[in-house]
Write a protein that holds these residues in place. Structure first.
Motif, PDB file in Angstrom:
ATOM      1  N   ASP B 201       0.832  -1.211   0.000  1.00 13.65           N
ATOM      2  CA  ASP B 201       0.000   0.000   0.000  1.00 13.65           C
ATOM      3  C   ASP B 201       0.864   1.258   0.000  1.00 13.65           C
ATOM      4  O   ASP B 201       0.666   2.169  -0.811  1.00 13.65           O
ATOM      5  N   MET B 202       1.786   1.293   0.940  1.00 15.92           N
ATOM      6  CA  MET B 202       2.645   2.470   1.067  1.00 15.92           C
ATOM      7  C   MET B 202       3.429   2.700  -0.212  1.00 15.92           C
ATOM      8  O   MET B 202       3.531   3.822  -0.712  1.00 15.92           O
ATOM      9  N   LEU B 203       3.932   1.628  -0.755  1.00 13.52           N
ATOM     10  CA  LEU B 203       4.729   1.731  -1.976  1.00 13.52           C
ATOM     11  C   LEU B 203       3.891   2.261  -3.140  1.00 13.52           C
ATOM     12  O   LEU B 203       4.317   3.164  -3.877  1.00 13.52           O
ATOM     13  N   ALA B 205       1.195   3.982  -3.014  1.00 11.62           N
ATOM     14  CA  ALA B 205       0.733   5.364  -2.806  1.00 11.62           C
ATOM     15  C   ALA B 205       1.738   6.346  -3.387  1.00 11.62           C
ATOM     16  O   ALA B 205       1.387   7.424  -3.857  1.00 11.62           O
ATOM     17  N   ARG B 206       2.995   5.974  -3.368  1.00  9.67           N
ATOM     18  CA  ARG B 206       4.032   6.882  -3.850  1.00  9.67           C
ATOM     19  C   ARG B 206       4.454   6.550  -5.283  1.00  9.67           C
ATOM     20  O   ARG B 206       4.743   7.460  -6.063  1.00  9.67           O
ATOM     21  N   TYR B 207       4.496   5.262  -5.603  1.00 10.25           N
ATOM     22  CA  TYR B 207       5.050   4.866  -6.908  1.00 10.25           C
ATOM     23  C   TYR B 207       4.077   4.082  -7.780  1.00 10.25           C
ATOM     24  O   TYR B 207       4.492   3.411  -8.718  1.00 10.25           O
TER      25      TYR B 207
END
Lengths: 211, 211
Positions: B201-203, B205-207
């Motif tokens: 998810d975090m990844l 969201a940015r990439y």
DNA sequence: GTCTATAAGAGGATAGAC
DNA sequence: GTCTATCCTCTTATAGAC
């Protein structure tokens, strides 16, 4: 009196009791050689006391090791950075991130980490003491910062996600830097600063406050 | 002939040469006890050979240890998951993430990791061999996946950031799970699955690719 | 290559004097 | 509490027969 008396400084400048002297020597010897390869003779020599004196203060080699680890974990990991006044989430996170990274790659912290990991399967209390003094504290400190930033509207981390996000953030910071440092390999070309920057970027992309 | 001959199975079912037998026994003994605490007597007993036979095959204790580590690193970290056909970035990343996490928390991988870290300051080649067989391979594998996903338009990781993002992603996956496992502490309440989900998810969201 | 037997020494722990 | 001297076991490594 049953407590040991003061003794002339035997390892440094400040006066230390024999007890402290032995602990200091044990730290050097155990962290350099590892638990099994370290000898009580070497500790005695480093502390300028006889082996019998060590056994008067500590039941056996294992007890000496555990006492040393316990003391050093407390001292090494007690300060994870003072909370500063901040109005910007990025700046606050970066400051704490750099403090954290510099702490975990310090030579003494690395040496403790190595010897604790090595003996953890055989000395469970040692692993627990380390975990409580290090990772648990770091987690609590960063988690508190996320909560505070969210309360102020500078981030948007749901309460139920705080712990999870903290783990992810600390993991990003350690990244490969920590592994390489533990393996005693030369530092990566990427500096601590750029890893910290990128980790904060990634975090804010997902949990930054909606502007 | 100079090569050792075949021998009856001495440690398992399949026939092994004495050489292999000794290596297998060394693995068990060194990984259980640690380098210094492991004895050549114990290895000999476990391999059902005499100590002299060990010294006919390996120059000394250190050489045996290094040979064992080298062999086990190759075997343990050789398979990081086969690339599957995928049309969804999240699914591909999750699959590889779970494979990676299950690999690094496997008991043998943890035991190797512990003993390598413990001896890394005194046996640099051991640390380097481990790093090349494990972290380097994982980094290459994940980095290649990011490149491929970006080429297909399923992610948006700039080439110049691939290595950095790979480090951050692997760090998030390891998070606290790996530290706890190395310390031999019971697994966290959060499962491997939920950490992998959150990291992806975090990844993304940015990439993630702009839809 | 493989074994038995042993050399040579290090290391944990203690006895007994002070 | 502290020291010196010592006990005794374990450990790495090798010699020499087969």
């Amino acid at each position: 009196m049953s407590r040991p008396k003061k003794a002339a400084a035997c390892c440094g400048d400040a006066p230390m009791t024999k007890h402290q002297c032995i602990l200091a020597a044990a730290q050097e010897v155990f962290l350099e050689a590892g638990y099994a390869a370290a000898s009580m003779d070497a500790v005695a020599a480093r502390a300028n006391v006889s082996k019998a004196t060590i056994y008067a203060h500590f039941e056996n080699k294992r007890a000496l090791f555990e006492a040393m680890i316990s003391a050093r974990c407390e001292a090494t990991f007690s300060d994870l950075g003072v909370p500063e006044a901040y109005t910007d989430a990025r700046q606050a996170l970066l400051e704490l991130a750099l403090h954290f990274l510099n702490l975990i790659v310090a030579p003494e912290a690395l040496a403790i980490h190595r010897v604790v990991l090595a003996e953890a399967p055989r000395l469970p209390e040692v692993g627990e003491a380390f975990y409580a003094a290090g990772p648990i504290r770091a987690h609590a400190r960063i988690g508190a910062l996320f909560s505070d930033l969210t309360r102020r509207g500078l981030m948007a981390v749901p309460d139920c996600d705080t712990s999870l996000v903290t783990d992810l953030f600390l993991g990003m910071l350690k990244s490969d830097i920590h592994t390489r440092a533990l393996l005693n390999l030369p530092p990566n070309e990427r500096s601590i600063q750029s890893i910290a920057d990128a980790a904060v970027d990634m975090l804010m992309a997902r949990y930054g406050a909606k502007a």
